[in-house]
Design an enzyme around this catalytic site. Sequence first.
Site: not given
Lengths: 426, 426
Positions: A11, A13-15, A172, A301, A317
């Site tokens: 992954g 992503g942010f992590g 949003e 997540d 995040a």
Amino acid sequence: MAEQKHVVIVGAGFGGVCLAKELAKENVRITLVDRHNYHLFQPLLYQVATAVLAVPEIAYPTRAFFKHNKNVEFQLASAEGVDQERKVLLTNHGEIAYDYLVLAAGATTNFFGNESGAQNSYPMKSLQEAIALRSHLVHEFERAARVNETDDDERQRHLNFVIVGGGATGIELAGAIIELIDVFKKEYHSLDFSRVHVILLEAMGSVLPMVPPDLQQKTIDVLRKKGVDVRLNTAVTDYDGSTLSLKGGDVIPTKTVIWAAGVRAQDFIKDCGGEVDRAGRIIVEENLLVRGSDCVFAIGDCANFQHGTERPLPTVAPVATQEALQVGRNIMALIHGKKPEELGRFVYQDLGAMATIARGEAVMNGPIPVIGINMKASGFIAWTAWMFVHLMRLAGKYANFTVMMKWIWNYILGKRLARIILTKME
Amino acid sequence: MAEQKHVVIVGAGFGGVCLAKELAKENVRITLVDRHNYHLFQPLLYQVATAVLAVPEIAYPTRAFFKHNKNVEFQLASAEGVDQERKVLLTNHGEIAYDYLVLAAGATTNFFGNESGAQNSYPMKSLQEAIALRSHLVHEFERAARVNETDDDERQRHLNFVIVGGGATGIELAGAIIELIDVFKKEYHSLDFSRVHVILLEAMGSVLPMVPPDLQQKTIDVLRKKGVDVRLNTAVTDYDGSTLSLKGGDVIPTKTVIWAAGVRAQDFIKDCGGEVDRAGRIIVEENLLVRGSDCVFAIGDCANFQHGTERPLPTVAPVATQEALQVGRNIMALIHGKKPEELGRFVYQDLGAMATIARGEAVMNGPIPVIGINMKASGFIAWTAWMFVHLMRLAGKYANFTVMMKWIWNYILGKRLARIILTKME
């Protein structure tokens, strides 16, 4: 020089990216695996869906992060499970052996078993989904504007837009769609805009569970003032692609149901040899090791971390990046001979919450960036803070600059230039 | 006020938009029909295909041009033919009646009857095609970089990139792909780049037919110096998606054949009640009326205008826009009672040609923009002129600015941020 240990991260992503950047400085070999070739800035995905931003402004080629890190290799592949016995990650392009494995695979849309919703509504978790939604939103106005459309009910279906879920994404999106419609008002000369409806459905009694009640109410007030039909305590029972049925018997005729009601872990997480919770997240110990393993970690997540808190940590995040830093330290500790029970425990530092509602409107509850003083705010100040935080975190210096310009442009002129239908025309 | 005549324009390309803008000032009602909701800046399509520019920078929502023109209505529909008897345009969403009709439908890729080429190669005329090509180009490097790829021949297939056609599009693509590879060199740490080949095939004896021989040679020299394998007098016979066969018996193992060898009119043009040429373009009179009609005009790439010239006018933007202005005047003349034989004749003013080859390299032959003096040039001067002309013509003031910034950015740092694979991952 000791033989390099091989850390595999699933992954980007942010992590995953944060961890790979940290470990890249160490004498280890890293393979970062993702099914997409880009890192996605998830918090701004709704701005692609509503034609504010272009794709390259929130999607950054993952390899570009590691240009100068020869010990980081990227692999485009879908993870399919883990064989902990043999210490290999299973992917759609074969096995990848690891010394240490970190699951940082993020989340996908949770339809909570609602089959019809899953089949007919628009989820909003991936870039492709956001592009599909953008294309659909614009296309619906084109369908409604057809000179040869004689069925008035059908036209109305194209003009009702329903968002399911009053979390940050739902809020949003609702605000951004209203502003998109403001742009359309100037351009669809023969469309009756009094027939356009944006409806936000929330099953619970309020929106934005992560902010205090007064900010929740403020959010609802702003949305309603903007023209969003906010309906609380309203659950969805069925959606056949044309008519949305609500608990209690009400129906909404619509071709657009956006599903922003919840997330769950990717399916393969259950095949990684650990225990998973109801949302498919893998249970981790205080040191972020997957329960029962001494070399497989999980963060973000896809991980369920619940130590000293009433509920698992939220899927945001800051949790992922803070966990990434701890896992980085823990992997190096293991490499240097520490035992799993000697590893550092993860402690989450809550950075509060913020959500933007519309141009110049946001709510926030938490420390002000850089300064660090706690603040509860709404309106223009919160919006400015929101902009600042998101620009700071956006990957790629160039993107920052164009995004900032587009936001200013959008704020002043209300332009939406990315209104491009890319799906196949019918 | 006299009853408004209804002018229907098919196609929102350079010709259609220019004409609609002109007629919008008059007391007529205009319906602009296109199968896409955006105007595409075709000359820069190759920059989307090679990850320099983002989609919204070259695709502009057509309706946005006519925000202030209430007499212009847009319809998203595919034209399917014309019934000149009943004066209606046939579309996939019903009929649209007209008083005057202008066919400005542009062109599509011409495979010249090569079925296998049509099925397996990448055309480069539409925005979707450019996005598909970009995704494919990046994906090929990911495939070649798979740690579990053990078939060396298969890996080589992913690293041979073939472009068919030495016109402007082929040249520009070849140069841009070489530069994209320069970016990849920094990021694919374990890939052997000596195995990457970019091959440009041209069936004729030279490239860029529209520039003088010395500039053609200069173009070939620059491409070869950059590492492009330019092969002249080389025709393609067959491509099965994996092996490209050349006339003479040579084969190239490759998963990437980009077809930039020619254009033809859309299929429906033959169903518009006029006579068409071999490339499917409809024959027009000197006044741009379709032969035999007194109210149907055709302009741009879908029209064959051949009066006083050896060959039909080329399929380039200046022909379309100049024809659009003449048709605008002619339609107003008809409305004011003139007879078809009294209409103004179209005279094409040749603005020369230019093509960019790579960063800082271009060729041009024609008048310098604004100043107007004729100039034959190559290298940095021609490249600067090329940039200037294209920025000036780009639709949307905001796009101009970000495109210019990206070009400067790209020139100085060689960045390509739009390297996003959007096609479904296998």
